[in-house]
Design a protein around this motif. Structure first.
Motif: not given
Length: 133
Positions: A1-2, A7-9, A13-15
């Motif tokens: 996984m890059s 970072y997108a995940i 999750l934070v949002a």
């Protein structure tokens, strides 16, 4: 996984957790002021799609929906399911040789097995103990 996917995940999750916490806060304020409420189904949906930490924080910090059943049990079930999925996905990622076994475990987790109906149709055995009175 890059790193970009990671970072997108993490950002998602934070949002979603901030949004879910905000929904709990708004619903709590409206409950106090007899305003229009956010449906429980919407709160649980936000928790299901990754906002369970925000939902739990809303329960604890805002003391909102912390005693209401079945909401409390449903949220707990969502959290347990999410922990199981994360554990199985992590195992599949770090143990590629066991990927098939891990995926079958995930499938078994998601499709709950029910007990056979005939096991509940038999009458219970009653044991009577005759003691000295």
């Amino acid at each position: 996984m890059s790193v970009t996917v990671f970072y997108a995940i993490a950002l998602y999750l934070v949002a979603i957790n901030l949004l879910t916490f905000a929904m709990f806060r708004i619903d709590k304020q409206r409950a106090i002021g007899d305003g229009w409420r956010i449906p429980e189904a919407n709160l649980l949906t936000a928790a299901f799609f990754g906002g369970s930490v925000g939902a739990r924080a809303g329960q604890v910090l805002l003391r909102h929906k912390s005693r209401k059943e079945p909401f409390r049990s449903q949220l707990k079930g969502i959290m347990i399911l999410q922990v199981a999925v994360v554990m199985i996905a992590t195992a599949a990622f770090f143990m590629p040789s066991q990927r098939g076994r891990v995926l079958s475990m995930l499938q078994a987790t998601l499709t709950a097995q029910s007990a056979p109906a005939e096991s509940f149709s038999r009458p219970a055995q009653v044991i009577i103990h005759r003691g000295v009175n």
